[in-house]
Design a protein around this motif. Structure first.
Motif, PDB file in Angstrom:
ATOM      1  N   THR A 115       0.838  -1.207   0.000  1.00 26.90           N
ATOM      2  CA  THR A 115       0.000   0.000   0.000  1.00 26.90           C
ATOM      3  C   THR A 115       0.871   1.253   0.000  1.00 26.90           C
ATOM      4  O   THR A 115       0.592   2.226  -0.705  1.00 26.90           O
ATOM      5  CB  THR A 115      -0.908  -0.003   1.254  1.00 26.90           C
ATOM      6  OG1 THR A 115      -1.518  -1.283   1.338  1.00 26.90           O
ATOM      7  CG2 THR A 115      -1.966   1.066   1.195  1.00 26.90           C
ATOM      8  N   ARG A 116       1.947   1.209   0.778  1.00 22.59           N
ATOM      9  CA  ARG A 116       2.856   2.368   0.829  1.00 22.59           C
ATOM     10  C   ARG A 116       3.502   2.604  -0.537  1.00 22.59           C
ATOM     11  O   ARG A 116       3.589   3.734  -1.020  1.00 22.59           O
ATOM     12  CB  ARG A 116       3.932   2.118   1.895  1.00 22.59           C
ATOM     13  CG  ARG A 116       4.439   3.401   2.495  1.00 22.59           C
ATOM     14  CD  ARG A 116       5.299   3.237   3.746  1.00 22.59           C
ATOM     15  NE  ARG A 116       6.307   2.204   3.701  1.00 22.59           N
ATOM     16  CZ  ARG A 116       6.310   1.134   4.490  1.00 22.59           C
ATOM     17  NH1 ARG A 116       5.348   0.948   5.361  1.00 22.59           N
ATOM     18  NH2 ARG A 116       7.276   0.242   4.411  1.00 22.59           N
ATOM     19  N   GLU A 117       3.921   1.514  -1.163  1.00 17.93           N
ATOM     20  CA  GLU A 117       4.536   1.636  -2.499  1.00 17.93           C
ATOM     21  C   GLU A 117       3.515   2.223  -3.479  1.00 17.93           C
ATOM     22  O   GLU A 117       3.817   3.130  -4.248  1.00 17.93           O
ATOM     23  CB  GLU A 117       4.974   0.255  -3.009  1.00 17.93           C
ATOM     24  CG  GLU A 117       6.149  -0.346  -2.282  1.00 17.93           C
ATOM     25  CD  GLU A 117       6.441  -1.791  -2.707  1.00 17.93           C
ATOM     26  OE1 GLU A 117       7.324  -2.396  -2.106  1.00 17.93           O
ATOM     27  OE2 GLU A 117       5.772  -2.313  -3.627  1.00 17.93           O
ATOM     28  N   LYS A 118       2.291   1.691  -3.393  1.00 17.89           N
ATOM     29  CA  LYS A 118       1.231   2.137  -4.299  1.00 17.89           C
ATOM     30  C   LYS A 118       0.978   3.637  -4.124  1.00 17.89           C
ATOM     31  O   LYS A 118       0.895   4.385  -5.101  1.00 17.89           O
ATOM     32  CB  LYS A 118      -0.054   1.354  -3.990  1.00 17.89           C
ATOM     33  CG  LYS A 118      -1.248   1.750  -4.804  1.00 17.89           C
ATOM     34  CD  LYS A 118      -2.437   0.875  -4.473  1.00 17.89           C
ATOM     35  CE  LYS A 118      -3.686   1.428  -5.150  1.00 17.89           C
ATOM     36  NZ  LYS A 118      -4.875   0.692  -4.821  1.00 17.89           N
ATOM     37  N   GLN A 119       0.918   4.059  -2.856  1.00 15.65           N
ATOM     38  CA  GLN A 119       0.670   5.474  -2.565  1.00 15.65           C
ATOM     39  C   GLN A 119       1.785   6.357  -3.151  1.00 15.65           C
ATOM     40  O   GLN A 119       1.520   7.362  -3.796  1.00 15.65           O
ATOM     41  CB  GLN A 119       0.613   5.639  -1.064  1.00 15.65           C
ATOM     42  CG  GLN A 119      -0.085   6.898  -0.630  1.00 15.65           C
ATOM     43  CD  GLN A 119      -0.176   6.954   0.898  1.00 15.65           C
ATOM     44  OE1 GLN A 119       0.140   5.997   1.591  1.00 15.65           O
ATOM     45  NE2 GLN A 119      -0.596   8.087   1.391  1.00 15.65           N
ATOM     46  N   ALA A 120       3.051   5.921  -2.925  1.00 16.27           N
ATOM     47  CA  ALA A 120       4.178   6.722  -3.432  1.00 16.27           C
ATOM     48  C   ALA A 120       4.134   6.773  -4.953  1.00 16.27           C
ATOM     49  O   ALA A 120       4.356   7.824  -5.559  1.00 16.27           O
ATOM     50  CB  ALA A 120       5.488   6.117  -2.953  1.00 16.27           C
ATOM     51  N   LEU A 121       3.823   5.636  -5.586  1.00 12.47           N
ATOM     52  CA  LEU A 121       3.780   5.607  -7.051  1.00 12.47           C
ATOM     53  C   LEU A 121       2.643   6.484  -7.575  1.00 12.47           C
ATOM     54  O   LEU A 121       2.782   7.134  -8.615  1.00 12.47           O
ATOM     55  CB  LEU A 121       3.608   4.164  -7.554  1.00 12.47           C
ATOM     56  CG  LEU A 121       4.809   3.233  -7.300  1.00 12.47           C
ATOM     57  CD1 LEU A 121       4.443   1.782  -7.591  1.00 12.47           C
ATOM     58  CD2 LEU A 121       6.001   3.646  -8.149  1.00 12.47           C
ATOM     59  N   GLN A 122       1.541   6.518  -6.848  1.00  7.09           N
ATOM     60  CA  GLN A 122       0.404   7.339  -7.290  1.00  7.09           C
ATOM     61  C   GLN A 122       0.660   8.822  -7.064  1.00  7.09           C
ATOM     62  O   GLN A 122       0.348   9.653  -7.896  1.00  7.09           O
ATOM     63  CB  GLN A 122      -0.863   6.933  -6.535  1.00  7.09           C
ATOM     64  CG  GLN A 122      -1.496   5.689  -7.085  1.00  7.09           C
ATOM     65  CD  GLN A 122      -2.678   5.236  -6.237  1.00  7.09           C
ATOM     66  OE1 GLN A 122      -2.638   5.294  -5.010  1.00  7.09           O
ATOM     67  NE2 GLN A 122      -3.726   4.770  -6.889  1.00  7.09           N
ATOM     68  N   GLU A 123       1.263   9.134  -5.889  1.00  9.03           N
ATOM     69  CA  GLU A 123       1.460  10.552  -5.562  1.00  9.03           C
ATOM     70  C   GLU A 123       2.646  11.144  -6.304  1.00  9.03           C
ATOM     71  O   GLU A 123       2.770  12.353  -6.421  1.00  9.03           O
ATOM     72  CB  GLU A 123       1.663  10.707  -4.056  1.00  9.03           C
ATOM     73  CG  GLU A 123       0.365  10.483  -3.304  1.00  9.03           C
ATOM     74  CD  GLU A 123       0.557  10.497  -1.793  1.00  9.03           C
ATOM     75  OE1 GLU A 123       1.694  10.667  -1.335  1.00  9.03           O
ATOM     76  OE2 GLU A 123      -0.463  10.333  -1.102  1.00  9.03           O
ATOM     77  N   GLY A 124       3.556  10.269  -6.741  1.00  5.80           N
ATOM     78  CA  GLY A 124       4.713  10.762  -7.479  1.00  5.80           C
ATOM     79  C   GLY A 124       5.943  10.780  -6.598  1.00  5.80           C
ATOM     80  O   GLY A 124       5.935  11.325  -5.499  1.00  5.80           O
ATOM     81  N   VAL A 125       6.990  10.130  -7.067  1.00  5.29           N
ATOM     82  CA  VAL A 125       8.256  10.079  -6.358  1.00  5.29           C
ATOM     83  C   VAL A 125       9.307  10.227  -7.454  1.00  5.29           C
ATOM     84  O   VAL A 125       9.065   9.838  -8.597  1.00  5.29           O
ATOM     85  CB  VAL A 125       8.340   8.747  -5.561  1.00  5.29           C
ATOM     86  CG1 VAL A 125       8.190   7.544  -6.458  1.00  5.29           C
ATOM     87  CG2 VAL A 125       9.591   8.631  -4.743  1.00  5.29           C
TER      88      VAL A 125
END
Ligand code: AMP
Length: 401
Positions: A115-125
């Motif tokens: 979920t954390r990875e998904k959030q970072a990928l969605q929000e932009g890193v």
């Protein structure tokens, strides 16, 4: 060459200084200017040469100079979770005083990590450091936006191909923009890599630091033994040498588990690493070994490349590695930087042919030590005689790790 000469942003220089780097290593000296010029790059350089900073520094610098966006700008694809974590830690150190962000994305972790990875990928890193399978599973969910991607970095590319990741890599590439800068790092450049580079890279600059040979400082020894002599001899070596940090390599996960069990019975401070363990257990074992909370780590080849552990006193090849490159990578775990180390290999009669192939690659024989008399006489080292059953076999390493 001094880091000031690359024209890096002062905040990046601060990170370099905080890590204590004074001069650029040869691969950094060659790679950084080429990358800053926007060139695609193929570099043959082993772990320990400073190759991670050789690609992270110019990429961070170019991201700092570009217009800030919320999109992924660089994708680093690596073969193992351990390498993803290590590069991310390296990244954290170098980029500490800058605004450039990164996330490691790798398999085998729990739902909350996903979920954390998904959030970072969605929000932009800014920089994503991933293993191929896990990245594909995120891509398949449809929320990964690669439209702002400028850099593709394939690290340990030769190892990825050995592990059978070619199709996965090509699949990921099919989702990223065609206009991008490509950087490929590999310890060796076999023909398969040439095919990959022709498909993926454009007019690359090539940097080749001499073909991998073991560091001169490693004292290499081998024992010609019967299988039944291996455990008693190993126990004897571990107990008589009083070492603080010993890495033992086995070729399969079953032999890793078996050996670890035997050594635990002796009350030795030991842990194991192989692909049957979950990510957390693997990371804990590696962390305990790096911090010297445990003395002995038994591992499959999962740890032979890419992993940077300082000051290992001794590497033991409990069995002969599957090929010369693995041997060089395994023994390269000792005698890092200025330290000196010992590498010992056990060769059973069936493995003698395989070991001869390694000696041919090294272009010199490895000294054969005499098995201590209390363990009985070992077999004669005569690879020609043991030709039968000792066939040299190269197989997909990833499957057995
Ligand atoms: P690598 O080959 O990227 O795994 O790096 C091997 C080790 O060298 C890591 O511990 C780095 O932190 C370190 N290192 C990288 N570049 C330099 C440098 N220019 N000076 C000193 N140490 C470095």
């Amino acid at each position: 060459m001094n880091f000031n000469e690359f024209g890096f942003d002062p905040k990046l220089v601060e990170g370099i200084e905080a890590l204590g780097y004074e001069l650029a290593t040869p691969v950094q000296e060659l790679a950084i200017p080429a990358i800053l010029q926007g060139r695609d790059l193929i570099a043959s350089a082993q772990t320990g040469t400073g190759k991670t900073a050789a690609f992270l520094l110019p990429v961070i610098q170019m991201i700092l100079r570009s217009i800030p966006t919320q999109r992924i700008k660089a994708l680093v694809i690596v073969p193992t979770r351990e390498l993803a974590v290590q590069i991310d830690q390296h990244m954290e150190g170098l980029s500490y005083f800058t605004s450039v962000s990164s996330i490691p994305v790798y398999g085998g972790t729990d739902g909350s990590t996903y979920t954390r990875e998904k959030q970072a990928l969605q929000e932009g890193v800014d920089i994503v450091i991933c293993t191929p399978g896990r990245m594909i599973s995120h891509i398949n969910q449809g929320y990964v936006d690669f439209s702002g991607l400028q850099f593709l970095i394939l690290d340990e590319a030769d190892r990825m191909l050995d592990m059978g990741f070619y199709d996965d890599i090509m699949k990921i590439i099919s989702y990223i923009p065609v206009k991008r800068q490509n950087l490929l790092f590999a310890a060796t450049l076999p023909d398969e890599i040439r095919t990959l580079t022709q498909k993926v890279l454009k007019d690359p600059e090539e940097i080749s630091l001499a073909i991998s040979k073991p560091v001169e400082k490693v004292l290499q020894l081998a024992y010609s033994v019967y299988d039944t002599q291996k455990i008693p001899l190993l126990k004897f070596l571990l107990q008589s040498m009083k070492l603080q940090s010993v890495l033992i390599f086995c070729s399969t996960k079953s032999s890793t588990k078996q050996l670890s069990k035997e050594l635990k019975k002796l009350g030795l401070s030991i842990e194991e690493i192989h692909s049957d363990l979950d990510q957390e257990a693997r990371e804990t074992a590696l962390r305990n070994f790096k911090s010297r909370d445990i003395t002995i780590l038994v591992a499959t080849d999962i740890l032979s490349r890419g992993i940077d552990v300082d000051n290992i006193d001794m590497v033991i090849n409990y069995d002969v590695p599957n090929d010369g490159e693995d041997y060089i990578h395994r023994i390269g775990r000792t005698a890092r930087a200025e330290a000196s180390g010992i590498a010992i290999t056990f060769i059973n009669p069936k493995e003698q042919r395989k070991f001869l192939t390694i000696e041919e690659l090294l272009e010199k024989p490895v000294h054969k030590a005499i098995v201590p008399v209390q363990f009985g006489e070992g077999p004669e080292y005569n690879p020609a005689k043991h030709r039968q059953g000792g066939g040299y076999r190269k197989f997909k390493r990833g499957m057995n790790n």
